[in-house]
Design a protein around this motif. Structure first.
Motif, PDB file in Angstrom:
ATOM      1  N   LEU A 106       0.827  -1.194   0.000  1.00  0.00           N
ATOM      2  CA  LEU A 106       0.000   0.000   0.000  1.00  0.00           C
ATOM      3  C   LEU A 106       0.866   1.250   0.000  1.00  0.00           C
ATOM      4  CD1 LEU A 106      -2.788  -0.861   2.606  1.00  0.00           C
ATOM      5  CD2 LEU A 106      -3.094  -0.542   0.164  1.00  0.00           C
ATOM      6  N   PRO A 107       0.484   2.295  -0.734  1.00  0.00           N
ATOM      7  CA  PRO A 107       1.244   3.559  -0.639  1.00  0.00           C
ATOM      8  C   PRO A 107       1.112   4.156   0.751  1.00  0.00           C
ATOM      9  CG  PRO A 107      -0.775   3.852  -1.924  1.00  0.00           C
ATOM     10  CD  PRO A 107      -0.650   2.374  -1.688  1.00  0.00           C
ATOM     11  N   LEU A 108       2.209   4.649   1.259  1.00  0.00           N
ATOM     12  CA  LEU A 108       2.234   5.182   2.621  1.00  0.00           C
ATOM     13  C   LEU A 108       1.532   6.529   2.672  1.00  0.00           C
ATOM     14  CD1 LEU A 108       5.895   4.391   3.706  1.00  0.00           C
ATOM     15  CD2 LEU A 108       3.839   3.087   4.222  1.00  0.00           C
ATOM     16  N   PRO A 109       0.950   6.876   3.814  1.00  0.00           N
ATOM     17  CA  PRO A 109       0.417   8.236   3.973  1.00  0.00           C
ATOM     18  C   PRO A 109       1.528   9.274   3.868  1.00  0.00           C
ATOM     19  CG  PRO A 109      -0.449   6.755   5.669  1.00  0.00           C
ATOM     20  CD  PRO A 109       0.634   6.012   4.959  1.00  0.00           C
ATOM     21  N   GLY A 110       1.125  10.529   3.717  1.00  0.00           N
ATOM     22  CA  GLY A 110       2.102  11.595   3.541  1.00  0.00           C
ATOM     23  C   GLY A 110       3.070  11.691   4.703  1.00  0.00           C
ATOM     24  N   GLN A 111       4.374  11.740   4.384  1.00  0.00           N
ATOM     25  CA  GLN A 111       5.474  11.901   5.343  1.00  0.00           C
ATOM     26  C   GLN A 111       5.584  10.737   6.320  1.00  0.00           C
ATOM     27  OE1 GLN A 111       4.856  15.695   7.225  1.00  0.00           O
ATOM     28  NE2 GLN A 111       5.375  16.865   5.392  1.00  0.00           N
ATOM     29  N   ALA A 112       4.955   9.598   6.007  1.00  0.00           N
ATOM     30  CA  ALA A 112       5.048   8.429   6.883  1.00  0.00           C
ATOM     31  C   ALA A 112       6.315   7.644   6.563  1.00  0.00           C
ATOM     32  CB  ALA A 112       3.819   7.537   6.726  1.00  0.00           C
ATOM     33  N   VAL A 113       6.867   6.992   7.576  1.00  0.00           N
ATOM     34  CA  VAL A 113       8.089   6.199   7.464  1.00  0.00           C
ATOM     35  C   VAL A 113       7.808   4.838   8.082  1.00  0.00           C
ATOM     36  CG1 VAL A 113      10.551   6.048   7.994  1.00  0.00           C
ATOM     37  CG2 VAL A 113       9.494   8.285   7.640  1.00  0.00           C
ATOM     38  N   ARG A 114       8.227   3.784   7.413  1.00  0.00           N
ATOM     39  CA  ARG A 114       8.018   2.438   7.949  1.00  0.00           C
ATOM     40  C   ARG A 114       8.805   2.252   9.246  1.00  0.00           C
ATOM     41  NH1 ARG A 114       5.016  -0.515   4.607  1.00  0.00           N
ATOM     42  NH2 ARG A 114       4.958   0.020   2.393  1.00  0.00           N
ATOM     43  N   PRO A 115       8.240   1.513  10.200  1.00  0.00           N
ATOM     44  CA  PRO A 115       8.888   1.421  11.516  1.00  0.00           C
ATOM     45  C   PRO A 115      10.254   0.768  11.484  1.00  0.00           C
ATOM     46  CG  PRO A 115       7.007  -0.073  11.360  1.00  0.00           C
ATOM     47  CD  PRO A 115       6.946   0.807  10.165  1.00  0.00           C
ATOM     48  N   ARG A 116      10.500  -0.167  10.557  1.00  0.00           N
ATOM     49  CA  ARG A 116      11.808  -0.804  10.528  1.00  0.00           C
ATOM     50  C   ARG A 116      12.882   0.177  10.070  1.00  0.00           C
ATOM     51  NH1 ARG A 116      13.143  -3.207  13.856  1.00  0.00           N
ATOM     52  NH2 ARG A 116      15.086  -3.464  12.756  1.00  0.00           N
ATOM     53  N   GLU A 117      12.510   1.168   9.259  1.00  0.00           N
ATOM     54  CA  GLU A 117      13.484   2.139   8.774  1.00  0.00           C
ATOM     55  C   GLU A 117      13.812   3.185   9.832  1.00  0.00           C
ATOM     56  OE1 GLU A 117      11.973   3.828   5.229  1.00  0.00           O
ATOM     57  OE2 GLU A 117      11.678   1.899   4.211  1.00  0.00           O
ATOM     58  N   SER A 118      12.875   3.482  10.702  1.00  0.00           N
ATOM     59  CA  SER A 118      13.112   4.528  11.699  1.00  0.00           C
ATOM     60  C   SER A 118      13.533   3.978  13.060  1.00  0.00           C
ATOM     61  CB  SER A 118      11.838   5.364  11.875  1.00  0.00           C
ATOM     62  OG  SER A 118      10.752   4.545  12.247  1.00  0.00           O
ATOM     63  N   ALA A 119      13.275   2.701  13.337  1.00  0.00           N
ATOM     64  CA  ALA A 119      13.620   2.148  14.655  1.00  0.00           C
ATOM     65  C   ALA A 119      15.099   1.856  14.793  1.00  0.00           C
ATOM     66  CB  ALA A 119      12.810   0.878  14.909  1.00  0.00           C
ATOM     67  N   GLY A 120      15.798   1.696  13.665  1.00  0.00           N
ATOM     68  CA  GLY A 120      17.222   1.410  13.755  1.00  0.00           C
ATOM     69  C   GLY A 120      17.480   0.002  14.250  1.00  0.00           C
ATOM     70  N   SER A 121      18.444  -0.139  15.148  1.00  0.00           N
ATOM     71  CA  SER A 121      18.813  -1.460  15.663  1.00  0.00           C
ATOM     72  C   SER A 121      18.080  -1.826  16.940  1.00  0.00           C
ATOM     73  CB  SER A 121      20.325  -1.500  15.928  1.00  0.00           C
ATOM     74  OG  SER A 121      20.698  -0.478  16.849  1.00  0.00           O
ATOM     75  N   PHE A 122      17.123  -0.990  17.373  1.00  0.00           N
ATOM     76  CA  PHE A 122      16.366  -1.282  18.588  1.00  0.00           C
ATOM     77  C   PHE A 122      14.913  -1.548  18.202  1.00  0.00           C
ATOM     78  CE2 PHE A 122      19.933   1.300  19.947  1.00  0.00           C
ATOM     79  CZ  PHE A 122      20.392   0.617  21.057  1.00  0.00           C
ATOM     80  N   ASP A 123      14.255  -2.366  19.015  1.00  0.00           N
ATOM     81  CA  ASP A 123      12.847  -2.697  18.813  1.00  0.00           C
ATOM     82  C   ASP A 123      12.029  -2.143  19.972  1.00  0.00           C
ATOM     83  OD1 ASP A 123      13.226  -4.032  16.429  1.00  0.00           O
ATOM     84  OD2 ASP A 123      13.680  -5.925  17.410  1.00  0.00           O
TER      85      ASP A 123
END
Length: 690
Positions: free
Chosen positions: A464-481
């Motif tokens: 699905l296309p992401l909403p405006g200015q949204a970032v997937r959680p795996r890309e923004s969480a880095g090496s921590f969950d």
């Protein structure tokens, strides 16, 4: 015991943990344990991963689960309501067509009435000219005007009615296209249930237990979003975490507890192997020692099963034999159905192609000998003896043209592949397998083609296309969950579109600051210094900023680590003015005037026209050099900001003035720097620059 006599328990979806890709669902079922301990828990989705099923008994009842497996059953579809979405669309389409036809007829009547007019009779050559009565012309004109007025009034009503019918049809069509996938897809419905065996009940029907079933499903994604509420002049605010969740798992999440996790549900769980590094002569790699020869008497293990006759037809076979009866609005294509039996109803399926002679315990060459030849039972190959008493090679017929020549068997111990040594992925072949596969371990697991298609369609939610200015959680969480639990239960239908779920309020620190860079643009910008006061990171995503109960803008919030602080821009502050003037004086210095001095003077004025005090940061820049002969002398009360590695880190040479301005006050800032360069050198582009 047949499937109909097994006790069935209904289940209710209680909680869902949505990961970066996929979800982990938890269902609750309750009932009395029968005497044999066998129950079936219904309500599981068609797209679940069979290998992810986990069952446990809640509470200290003394009952435990000894067996749990996923089974697919065929049954008649559930009765549907008389007004389905498809029938509603057909009804609204008929209403729209009828209204359009009435509108068209009205337009035809208006056209006919508009064409009415006086027609003078033809005059003969000898007849004198006659006078036309004007009253007749006027009466006809009044009649046409009155008639057209009524017809146009009715036309306006029909046009409004047509627009309403068209809007209702568009809404129903859109609802049908985005309808939930939690619906039967064929005349023969396949349902998924969990067959459980419970042990430890005190007596038949006396133990009432509650079991929890946990399973993984694909087709669920989420991205974070925020809503920031702030009042000017206050040091605090409210940040609400909201998640955009989309799922197409095949079941509606109604009234469930939702948790959001940044972890990957498909991450690797096997431990890495560290191989040794050997220095010396090259040696062949040692053969893996995980292969074992099949036990003796394996073929006789299934003699009783073969003597019992054919097994009862399973649900998947019943669907395949009976045909794949679908309708025009089925959500699963006809190509997904298993192929029908080629020899009529009840005919045994054709034998599968000969499998590759691999598998745990199914190597083509047993230890200590070559593979037996299929030409003779027992593997004895006829050989002729020569006159010398030795063995002569057997007569070999030349291969047919175009036929593949199999390589000769290689003597020695077997060498299993890496797939055969992956014990977690090996599957034990059942008694219905053909040939020598029964009772042996092979890589891979059997899969239902219809279930595979359900899971493939569920995976489309990740595209699905992401909403405006949204970032997937795996890309923004880095090496921590991280995991975020929603404060209240929520509803997320299985329609493959984004739905907003409110997670909860996050305590943050807010501070309003004003920033300007007058050397680039003479505008003061308003910013919010947002500090994370929790022990979890705030993931990157869009944030809706509401200031003084008025929506201001939607900004992009970067990832904010625990205890970190970032600025969120709010746009220009019209109530604060800034002006900047510069002055350059060029001179020489030194004993022989061999040094050029470029003296820069910077004057900045600020005016606060707001009704409250503000804190303003003024950024200036000072040249930087790597030449040892060039010297830069600063004379100002500005400060040097701390250097960093992030995207908001200041550039080299940045200097900062920070001052507090009361309401209605003005301030002036003066600074400067002198550049001393040898007379034989000059700045690129000229010395006289601001």
């Amino acid at each position: 015991m047949t499937a109909e006599s097994v006790l069935r328990w209904g289940s209710t979806l209680d909680s869902v943990v949505v990961y970066a890709h996929g979800a982990l669902c938890s269902r609750l079922a309750r009932g009395a344990v029968p005497s044999d301990g066998r129950v079936r828990v219904t309500g599981l989705p068609r797209s679940l991963d069979p290998g992810s099923l986990r069952v446990r008994v809640r509470g200290a009842s003394g009952v435990r689960v000894t067996e749990a497996r996923v089974e697919v059953e065929a049954e008649l579809p559930r009765p549907q309501a008389p007004e389905t979405s498809l029938r509603e669309c057909a009804r609204l389409r008929d209403v729209y067509e009828a209204t359009r036809q009435r509108r068209d007829r009205q337009l035809g009547v208006i056209k006919e009435v508009s064409a009415l007019g006086p027609v003078t009779p033809a005059r003969r050559r000898d007849d004198p000219h006659r006078r036309t009565p004007a009253d007749a012309w006027l009466e006809l004109a009044d009649f046409v005007d009155e008639r057209l007025t009524g017809l146009h009034r009715r036309l306006v009503e029909l046009e409004e009615e047509l627009r309403g019918a068209e809007h209702a049809l568009h809404v129903a069509t859109d609802r049908l296209e985005h309808e939930s996938t939690d619906a039967p897809s064929a005349h023969v419905e396949t349902t998924v249930c969990a067959a459980l065996t419970l042990d430890g009940a005190t007596g038949p029907g006396e133990t009432d237990v509650e079991v929890e079933l946990e399973y993984g499903v694909p087709g669920a994604v989420w991205v974070p979003a925020y809503r920031l509420t702030h009042r000017q002049g206050d040091d605090g605010g409210k940040l609400v975490l909201r998640a955009s969740v989309a799922q197409r798992t095949g079941e509606d999440w109604t009234g469930v507890r939702i948790a959001l996790a940044t972890a990957d549900l498909r991450r690797r769980t096997d431990l890495p192997r560290l191989r040794s590094v050997r220095i010396g002569r090259s040696q062949p790699a040692p053969a893996p020692s995980g292969w074992r020869e099949p036990p003796a008497g394996l073929a006789g293990l299934f003699s009783g099963y073969d003597a019992a006759g054919p097994a009862p037809m399973r649900a998947s076979e019943a669907v395949a034999v009976g045909g794949w009866a679908g309708s025009a609005d089925d959500s699963v294509d006809d190509s997904l159905a298993p192929p029908p039996a080629p020899q009529g109803y009840g005919a045994p399926p054709p034998p599968p192609p000969p499998p590759a002679p691999q598998g745990y315990g199914a190597h083509p060459e047993p230890l200590g000998g070559a593979m037996p030849s299929p030409a003779e039972p027992g593997g004895a190959q006829p050989r002729a003896r020569s006159r010398s008493g030795g063995r002569a090679p057997a007569a070999m017929a030349p291969p047919a043209p175009g036929a593949a020549v199999s390589p000769p068997p290689v003597a020695g111990p077997p060498e299993p592949s890496s797939a055969e040594l992956d014990y977690a992925a090996l599957t034990l072949a059942g008694p219905d397998e053909q040939g020598g596969r029964r009772g042996r371990l092979f890589p891979g697991s059997p899969s239902d083609p219809v279930a595979v298609e359900y899971r493939r369609r569920a995976e489309t939610a990740a595209m699905l296309p992401l909403p405006g200015q949204a970032v997937r959680p795996r890309e923004s969480a880095g090496s921590f969950d991280h995991r975020f639990d929603a404060a209240a239960r929520a509803d997320v239908p299985s329609d493959g579109t984004w739905h907003t779920v409110t997670v909860g309020e996050i305590p943050v620190g807010l501070r309003t600051e004003y920033l300007c860079v007058p050397s680039v643009e003479p505008v003061v910008y308003s910013t919010l210094a947002l500090s994370n006061a929790t022990d979890q990171a705030l993931l990157a995503g869009p944030v809706e900023v509401v200031v003084d109960d008025e929506f201001l803008l939607t900004a992009a919030l970067p990832t904010l680590a625990p205890g970190g602080e970032r600025r969120v821009g709010l746009g220009p502050a019209e109530g604060i003015r800034v002006t900047r003037r510069t002055n350059l004086h060029e001179s020489t210095a030194g004993l022989r005037n061999n040094t050029t001095v470029l003296d820069h003077h910077v004057h900045v004025e600020l005016a606060n026209r707001l009704s409250r005090p503000v804190t303003v940061e003024v950024h200036e820049r000072v040249p930087v050099t790597s030449e040892p002969e060039v010297r830069i002398d600063e004379r100002a009360d500005w400060t040097v900001p701390e250097e960093g590695d992030g995207p908001d880190s200041p550039a080299p040479g940045t200097r900062v003035w920070r001052l507090d301005l009361p309401a209605g006050a003005t301030a002036a800032l003066d600074g400067g720097y002198a550049i001393r360069i040898p007379s034989g050198k000059a700045l690129a582009g000229g010395n006289r620059r601001s």
